[in-house]
Design a protein around this motif. Sequence first.
Motif, PDB file in Angstrom:
ATOM      1  N   TRP A  12       0.830  -1.211   0.000  1.00 21.87           N
ATOM      2  CA  TRP A  12       0.000   0.000   0.000  1.00 21.87           C
ATOM      3  C   TRP A  12       0.863   1.260   0.000  1.00 21.87           C
ATOM      4  CZ3 TRP A  12      -4.820   0.987  -1.096  1.00 21.87           C
ATOM      5  CH2 TRP A  12      -5.774  -0.035  -1.050  1.00 21.87           C
ATOM      6  N   GLY A  13       1.933   1.231   0.810  1.00 26.20           N
ATOM      7  CA  GLY A  13       2.824   2.389   0.856  1.00 26.20           C
ATOM      8  C   GLY A  13       3.495   2.646  -0.483  1.00 26.20           C
ATOM      9  N   SER A  14       3.956   1.581  -1.146  1.00 23.65           N
ATOM     10  CA  SER A  14       4.594   1.725  -2.464  1.00 23.65           C
ATOM     11  C   SER A  14       3.597   2.268  -3.481  1.00 23.65           C
ATOM     12  CB  SER A  14       5.128   0.370  -2.942  1.00 23.65           C
ATOM     13  OG  SER A  14       6.055  -0.151  -2.019  1.00 23.65           O
ATOM     14  N   THR A  15       2.360   1.773  -3.409  1.00 23.23           N
ATOM     15  CA  THR A  15       1.332   2.254  -4.344  1.00 23.23           C
ATOM     16  C   THR A  15       1.068   3.737  -4.146  1.00 23.23           C
ATOM     17  OG1 THR A  15       0.286   0.070  -4.324  1.00 23.23           O
ATOM     18  CG2 THR A  15      -1.026   1.909  -5.159  1.00 23.23           C
ATOM     19  N   ILE A  16       0.971   4.166  -2.872  1.00 17.78           N
ATOM     20  CA  ILE A  16       0.715   5.589  -2.582  1.00 17.78           C
ATOM     21  C   ILE A  16       1.855   6.461  -3.086  1.00 17.78           C
ATOM     22  CG2 ILE A  16       0.473   7.269  -0.703  1.00 17.78           C
ATOM     23  CD1 ILE A  16      -1.017   5.057   0.867  1.00 17.78           C
ATOM     24  N   VAL A  17       3.099   6.008  -2.880  1.00 21.43           N
ATOM     25  CA  VAL A  17       4.267   6.783  -3.333  1.00 21.43           C
ATOM     26  C   VAL A  17       4.272   6.899  -4.861  1.00 21.43           C
ATOM     27  CG1 VAL A  17       6.783   6.782  -3.490  1.00 21.43           C
ATOM     28  CG2 VAL A  17       5.671   6.234  -1.327  1.00 21.43           C
ATOM     29  N   ILE A  18       4.007   5.788  -5.557  1.00 22.60           N
ATOM     30  CA  ILE A  18       4.022   5.810  -7.027  1.00 22.60           C
ATOM     31  C   ILE A  18       2.903   6.698  -7.557  1.00 22.60           C
ATOM     32  CG2 ILE A  18       3.673   4.396  -9.094  1.00 22.60           C
ATOM     33  CD1 ILE A  18       5.010   2.087  -7.542  1.00 22.60           C
ATOM     34  N   VAL A  19       1.695   6.556  -6.981  1.00 26.50           N
ATOM     35  CA  VAL A  19       0.568   7.390  -7.419  1.00 26.50           C
ATOM     36  C   VAL A  19       0.851   8.860  -7.149  1.00 26.50           C
ATOM     37  CG1 VAL A  19      -1.864   7.943  -6.999  1.00 26.50           C
ATOM     38  CG2 VAL A  19      -1.149   5.569  -7.202  1.00 26.50           C
ATOM     39  N   GLY A  20       1.439   9.159  -5.984  1.00 28.02           N
ATOM     40  CA  GLY A  20       1.780  10.551  -5.666  1.00 28.02           C
ATOM     41  C   GLY A  20       2.797  11.123  -6.639  1.00 28.02           C
ATOM     42  N   ALA A  21       3.816  10.310  -6.985  1.00 24.35           N
ATOM     43  CA  ALA A  21       4.820  10.769  -7.946  1.00 24.35           C
ATOM     44  C   ALA A  21       4.197  11.015  -9.319  1.00 24.35           C
ATOM     45  CB  ALA A  21       5.945   9.735  -8.048  1.00 24.35           C
ATOM     46  N   LEU A  22       3.280  10.130  -9.724  1.00 25.93           N
ATOM     47  CA  LEU A  22       2.614  10.313 -11.010  1.00 25.93           C
ATOM     48  C   LEU A  22       1.733  11.558 -11.010  1.00 25.93           C
ATOM     49  CD1 LEU A  22       1.633   6.616 -11.867  1.00 25.93           C
ATOM     50  CD2 LEU A  22       3.418   8.001 -12.924  1.00 25.93           C
ATOM     51  N   LEU A  23       1.047  11.824  -9.881  1.00 25.88           N
ATOM     52  CA  LEU A  23       0.215  13.031  -9.786  1.00 25.88           C
ATOM     53  C   LEU A  23       1.058  14.297  -9.858  1.00 25.88           C
ATOM     54  CD1 LEU A  23      -2.377  11.963  -7.037  1.00 25.88           C
ATOM     55  CD2 LEU A  23      -2.803  12.333  -9.472  1.00 25.88           C
ATOM     56  N   ILE A  24       2.218  14.287  -9.176  1.00 28.83           N
ATOM     57  CA  ILE A  24       3.117  15.442  -9.236  1.00 28.83           C
ATOM     58  C   ILE A  24       3.626  15.652 -10.657  1.00 28.83           C
ATOM     59  CG2 ILE A  24       5.351  16.344  -8.451  1.00 28.83           C
ATOM     60  CD1 ILE A  24       4.820  14.862  -5.786  1.00 28.83           C
ATOM     61  N   LEU A  25       4.003  14.547 -11.314  1.00 29.78           N
ATOM     62  CA  LEU A  25       4.469  14.640 -12.702  1.00 29.78           C
ATOM     63  C   LEU A  25       3.365  15.167 -13.610  1.00 29.78           C
ATOM     64  CD1 LEU A  25       6.649  14.024 -14.837  1.00 29.78           C
ATOM     65  CD2 LEU A  25       5.740  11.703 -14.994  1.00 29.78           C
ATOM     66  N   PHE A  26       2.127  14.679 -13.412  1.00 29.86           N
ATOM     67  CA  PHE A  26       0.992  15.149 -14.224  1.00 29.86           C
ATOM     68  C   PHE A  26       0.735  16.634 -13.987  1.00 29.86           C
ATOM     69  CE2 PHE A  26      -3.611  15.887 -14.655  1.00 29.86           C
ATOM     70  CZ  PHE A  26      -3.761  15.561 -15.993  1.00 29.86           C
ATOM     71  N   TYR A  27       0.853  17.076 -12.736  1.00 30.05           N
ATOM     72  CA  TYR A  27       0.645  18.501 -12.423  1.00 30.05           C
ATOM     73  C   TYR A  27       1.680  19.368 -13.138  1.00 30.05           C
ATOM     74  CZ  TYR A  27       0.783  22.859  -9.762  1.00 30.05           C
ATOM     75  OH  TYR A  27       0.809  24.187  -9.413  1.00 30.05           O
ATOM     76  N   HIS A  28       2.942  18.925 -13.128  1.00 26.96           N
ATOM     77  CA  HIS A  28       3.988  19.706 -13.805  1.00 26.96           C
ATOM     78  C   HIS A  28       3.787  19.712 -15.315  1.00 26.96           C
ATOM     79  CE1 HIS A  28       6.651  20.895 -10.541  1.00 26.96           C
ATOM     80  NE2 HIS A  28       6.481  19.701  -9.984  1.00 26.96           N
ATOM     81  N   LEU A  29       3.292  18.606 -15.854  1.00 26.70           N
ATOM     82  CA  LEU A  29       3.019  18.572 -17.296  1.00 26.70           C
ATOM     83  C   LEU A  29       1.903  19.529 -17.666  1.00 26.70           C
ATOM     84  CD1 LEU A  29       3.242  14.746 -18.156  1.00 26.70           C
ATOM     85  CD2 LEU A  29       4.897  16.528 -18.684  1.00 26.70           C
ATOM     86  N   VAL A  30       0.855  19.596 -16.821  1.00 31.69           N
ATOM     87  CA  VAL A  30      -0.278  20.483 -17.108  1.00 31.69           C
ATOM     88  C   VAL A  30       0.122  21.937 -16.978  1.00 31.69           C
ATOM     89  CG1 VAL A  30      -2.573  21.200 -16.328  1.00 31.69           C
ATOM     90  CG2 VAL A  30      -2.015  18.770 -16.498  1.00 31.69           C
ATOM     91  N   THR A  31       0.855  22.269 -15.927  1.00 31.63           N
ATOM     92  CA  THR A  31       1.233  23.668 -15.697  1.00 31.63           C
ATOM     93  C   THR A  31       2.338  24.143 -16.643  1.00 31.63           C
ATOM     94  OG1 THR A  31       2.738  22.900 -13.953  1.00 31.63           O
ATOM     95  CG2 THR A  31       0.544  23.648 -13.282  1.00 31.63           C
ATOM     96  N   ASN A  32       3.133  23.212 -17.170  1.00 30.54           N
ATOM     97  CA  ASN A  32       4.204  23.581 -18.109  1.00 30.54           C
ATOM     98  C   ASN A  32       3.987  22.898 -19.454  1.00 30.54           C
ATOM     99  OD1 ASN A  32       6.209  25.044 -16.174  1.00 30.54           O
ATOM    100  ND2 ASN A  32       5.704  23.129 -15.129  1.00 30.54           N
TER     101      ASN A  32
END
Length: 436
Positions: A12-32
């Motif tokens: 569960w912890g690994s899944t949360i970390v991976i999903v969080g990293a993907l969300l951060i990456l998606f946010y940077h892609l949208v804003t830039n």
Amino acid sequence: MKRISRSTYFKWGSTIVIVGALLILFYHLVTNYTGFLEGISKMITIISPFLYGFVMAYLLSPIYNFIVRKCYRSIKGESKTSRRALTISKVIATVICLIIVIGIVAGMAALLIPQVIESISVISQSLPSNLDHVSELVDKVLANFENTAITETIQSGMDELQKNLITWVQNTLLPGVGSIMQRVSSGVIVTIKTTLNLVIGLIVCAYFLNGKEKFAAQIKMIIRAFFKAPKAEEILELASYSNKTFGGFITGKIIDSAIIGVLCFIAMTVLKLPYPLLISTIVGITNIIPFFGPFIGAIPSAAIIVLISPIQALWFIILIIILQQLDGNVIGPAILGNSIGIASFWVMFAIIIGGGLFGFIGMILGVPVFAVIYYYFGKFVTGKLRKKGESNNIRDYMNFDKFQLTSEETFSIELEEELEESSIQKFKNMIKGKRG
């Protein structure tokens, strides 16, 4: 360590970390988004020689394989070893494929460049006389409405148009000569870079053709190393289906477009329409784009012809409509068959989305990409329905109640649709030389 990695909390912890990293990456892609697209564009520019080489090798692969097979059978008996015979066959096939590419490019350039220069020269010479004819026609019309409000309105409009044209030349065209020259020089530089990339692409193409079996084997090894057997088989099946769909579609569309281009050239020559070679090439190239291709090529071509003769432009439009119907109903189905397997609506959807995102290349590749996605999404939905014990036949979900049809009439419609699909498939098989 193995116990920790297998625990539920760790997963569960690994899944949360991976999903969080993907969300951060998606946010940077949208804003830039703009910077991301610029980065992708720069990366594509850098690797463009490899893209050119890969595309050429992919298109030439059937010819290359055919030549290798024929040469190997001929050389095998005279050569000391099979390996030596295969090597010689590959060298011969590579040389022939490169000669084909160079011959096509050189032949097109030798045929089209003089035609383009001649077309520009003729248009520039005929344009003033055409404008004079238009001016004479306007004068004749004005003579019929002498001393009327219509005459004053048209005359004032012509005067205003002339003033605006002079103002545009003085304020926009002449000051922009420097920028125009800069664009021309940058265009020359881009042309030189593209030529160099094509030359490097030919070398890359030779490497791809001779090493494609090894590259494919390496990719299979990587997939089987990182995925379990069932998942690896699914990935390899996806790759095989994608290759079949892309190869069948692109090769078929190239052959189809070449036939349409030749037919257009013959018809234009018979009808004595201007610039048959130039316009037939435009029509043939744009015909690679499904659905919209004939119209995309017809619009600029008709605009060129109308400067010479509006009547001939009308004949050309009629010719394009006839060719489009011939291609859509006879030539296209005979060559492509059912290689795509999606309805016309989704073809149009894929072209619009692909063209909007990736331009001309997206309009061509959008259809096979969407066909692969459509096929595997359909398999996913069918699998879900089977697990739930539901029907996977689309006719079981169709409702004809709004038409107030009885169950017998509905069954008759479905039966007729099945018979029509069967007859269409038999017709396609007959064209392909198969038994229905």
